[in-house]
Design a protein around this motif. Structure first.
Motif, short mmCIF file in Angstrom:
data_model
loop_
_atom_site.label_atom_id
_atom_site.label_comp_id
_atom_site.label_asym_id
_atom_site.label_seq_id
_atom_site.Cartn_x
_atom_site.Cartn_y
_atom_site.Cartn_z
N THR A 60 35.20 43.38 42.44
CA THR A 60 34.64 44.71 42.21
C THR A 60 33.54 44.66 41.15
OG1 THR A 60 36.61 45.90 42.93
CG2 THR A 60 35.24 47.00 41.29
N SER A 61 33.71 43.85 40.13
CA SER A 61 32.69 43.75 39.08
C SER A 61 31.38 43.20 39.66
CB SER A 61 33.19 42.86 37.94
OG SER A 61 34.33 43.44 37.34
N GLN A 106 36.07 43.45 33.95
CA GLN A 106 37.01 44.43 33.41
C GLN A 106 37.93 43.75 32.42
OE1 GLN A 106 40.26 46.47 32.35
NE2 GLN A 106 40.70 44.90 33.90
N SER A 107 38.64 42.72 32.87
CA SER A 107 39.66 42.08 32.04
C SER A 107 39.04 41.23 30.93
CB SER A 107 40.53 41.17 32.91
OG SER A 107 39.73 40.12 33.47
N GLY A 108 37.85 40.71 31.19
CA GLY A 108 37.26 39.77 30.25
C GLY A 108 37.94 38.40 30.27
N VAL A 156 46.11 47.24 40.06
CA VAL A 156 45.38 46.00 40.36
C VAL A 156 44.03 46.30 41.00
CG1 VAL A 156 45.39 43.96 41.87
CG2 VAL A 156 47.35 44.43 40.39
N ALA A 157 44.00 47.33 41.84
CA ALA A 157 42.72 47.71 42.45
C ALA A 157 41.86 48.40 41.39
CB ALA A 157 42.97 48.65 43.62
N SER A 158 40.71 47.85 41.18
CA SER A 158 39.84 48.35 40.11
C SER A 158 39.15 49.65 40.54
CB SER A 158 38.80 47.27 39.81
OG SER A 158 38.10 47.59 38.65
N GLN A 165 31.47 50.53 34.56
CA GLN A 165 30.52 49.41 34.53
C GLN A 165 29.15 49.87 34.99
OE1 GLN A 165 32.71 46.82 37.13
NE2 GLN A 165 33.77 45.74 35.47
N LEU A 242 36.43 46.63 50.22
CA LEU A 242 37.34 45.82 49.41
C LEU A 242 38.57 46.63 49.00
CD1 LEU A 242 38.03 43.21 47.83
CD2 LEU A 242 36.65 44.09 45.94
N LYS A 243 38.35 47.87 48.60
CA LYS A 243 39.49 48.73 48.20
C LYS A 243 40.47 48.87 49.35
CE LYS A 243 39.40 48.68 44.81
NZ LYS A 243 38.36 48.20 43.91
C1 F6R Z 1 39.32 44.52 43.04
C2 F6R Z 1 39.68 43.74 41.87
C3 F6R Z 1 39.13 42.35 41.73
C4 F6R Z 1 38.46 42.23 40.36
C5 F6R Z 1 38.01 40.79 40.13
C6 F6R Z 1 37.24 40.65 38.83
O1 F6R Z 1 39.86 45.79 42.99
O2 F6R Z 1 40.37 44.22 41.02
O3 F6R Z 1 38.24 42.07 42.76
O4 F6R Z 1 37.38 43.11 40.33
O5 F6R Z 1 39.13 39.94 40.09
O6 F6R Z 1 38.02 41.01 37.73
P1 F6R Z 1 37.39 41.26 36.31
O7 F6R Z 1 36.49 42.44 36.42
O8 F6R Z 1 38.55 41.50 35.41
O9 F6R Z 1 36.61 40.03 35.94
#
Ligand code: F6R
Length: 366
Positions: A60-61, A106-108, A156-158, A165, A242-243
């Motif tokens: 997603t990022s 997101q997570s870094g 888990v789904a972003s 972002q 993707l979602k």
């Molecule tokens: C989709 C999802 C994953 C993250 C990917 C990157 O909903 O959650 O595709 O977007 O694993 O994660 P980050 O943004 O944490 O690097």
């Protein structure tokens, strides 16, 4: 802990008006007509002298990065490349000291993204991090950065990470556009005004929830689904697909609408739902003709349209209305119904939306 919602994902979808506001708070100063972000101000020379920006991210990022590509090129006239971190790091990429690498995570903690920025740093590039989790590995490894301030994302789904972002990347693009003089001061002010109206419009888009649930019920047993969009909304189509696949396990693909005739059109029959982003600004007439091509092949059309739209309403099987905004800001709004659609389909199918099978919230292995 879920604040009265059945799932974290739904809570986080509904948190977006606030999350977006938190992202621009203290950075977008409309009365003074400025955008202020320490990580950008302190490195303005580097940004202005950059030959190009390379965006690295996953999932997603990476989709947020694709939206940013349109915004940076359109507004700030800086060439942008968007790379999957996993491909970039193993490709022996050409990187110089005049490149800026923006890592979005997101997570870094995403292993491939972290490795990609380490590689970029070793070649002398300046690395800017866009992370949500404060103090995360990518935030620490980057030379500078900006946090999204979306608050914890548990599902888990972003969802809110994606829109925040895009918000922050839009602020950066606008700030650089102003510094470079590639945007007029009146257009700049117009953007600031419209950006401040986004949370209210997201709120309005969220009100289509019951209507979207009804559509979800009709299509929940589909085996496949196509998502189409053009321009700024092409990455939104990828994100919508993707979602759907990650939480409902329905196969879905996103495509630029005009690519349909180069292959995917062969898939279309009366059993194929096709979600089309067909908002008024940005290639509207072209998308309308894409919709006509789908109709001619009996595909089922779920269209995301601008409030008051009549033309697409005549052609589509279902329309979901969203408030109008500037084209460059439209992904912040058009994403919302796609999140809700996948959420409702997954819930109706009895899937574990917050923790889909085989997936982890942060992917710390390559
Ligand atoms: C989709 C999802 C994953 C993250 C990917 C990157 O909903 O959650 O595709 O977007 O694993 O994660 P980050 O943004 O944490 O690097």
């Amino acid at each position: 802990e879920k604040g009265g919602y059945d799932h974290f994902m739904l809570k986080e979808i509904h948190e977006q008006p606030k999350a977006i506001t938190d992202t621009y708070r203290g950075r977008l100063l409309r009365n003074e007509a400025i955008i202020k972000m320490a990580g950008v101000e302190d490195n303005m020379k580097k940004f202005l002298n950059a030959n190009r920006i390379i965006i690295v991210a996953c999932g997603t990022s990476w989709h947020a990065g694709l939206v940013a590509e349109y915004i940076f090129e359109d507004l700030a006239r800086i060439p942008v490349e968007v790379e999957y971190a996993s491909e970039f790091r193993y490709r022996n990429p050409v990187i110089t000291e005049n490149d800026i690498v923006i890592a979005i995570s997101q997570s870094g903690e995403t292993a491939d993204t972290l490795a990609a920025i380490k590689l970029a740093k070793s070649k002398g590039a300046f690395v800017f991090g866009v992370c949500n989790v404060v103090g995360s590995s990518i935030a620490r490894e980057a030379d500078a950065g900006a946090y999204t301030h979306a608050g914890p994302e548990i599902g888990v789904a972003s969802t809110k990470a994606f829109t925040t972002q895009i918000t922050i990347l839009t602020l950066i693009a606008l700030r650089l556009a102003r510094a470079k003089g590639t945007i007029s001061s009146s257009d700049f002010r117009h953007y600031l005004l419209e950006l401040e109206m986004i949370p209210g419009k997201v709120e309005k888009a969220l009100q289509a929830d019951a209507h979207i649930k009804m559509i979800a019920d009709i299509y929940k047993d589909s085996r496949n689904c196509l998502y189409l969009g053009r321009g700024y909304n092409f990455p939104v189509a990828l994100e919508g697909a993707l979602k759907l696949k990650e939480i409902s396990y329905i196969h879905a693909e996103g495509y630029p609408a005009a690519e349909m005739k180069h292959g995917p059109i062969a898939l279309i029959d009366e059993n194929m739902p096709i979600v089309v982003i067909a908002t008024k600004k940005g290639h509207y007439d072209k998308v309308v003709s894409n919709i006509q091509e789908i109709k001619a092949r009996k595909g089922k059309i779920i269209a995301i349209v601008t409030e008051g739209d009549e033309q697409v309403r005549e052609l589509a099987d279902h329309v979901i209305e969203v408030p109008e905004t500037m084209e460059a800001l439209s992904p912040l709004i058009t994403t919302i119904p796609l999140q809700l659609l996948s959420y409702h389909i997954a819930v109706l199918l009895g899937k574990n939306v917050d923790q889909p099978r085989n997936l982890a919230k942060s992917v710390t292995v390559e």
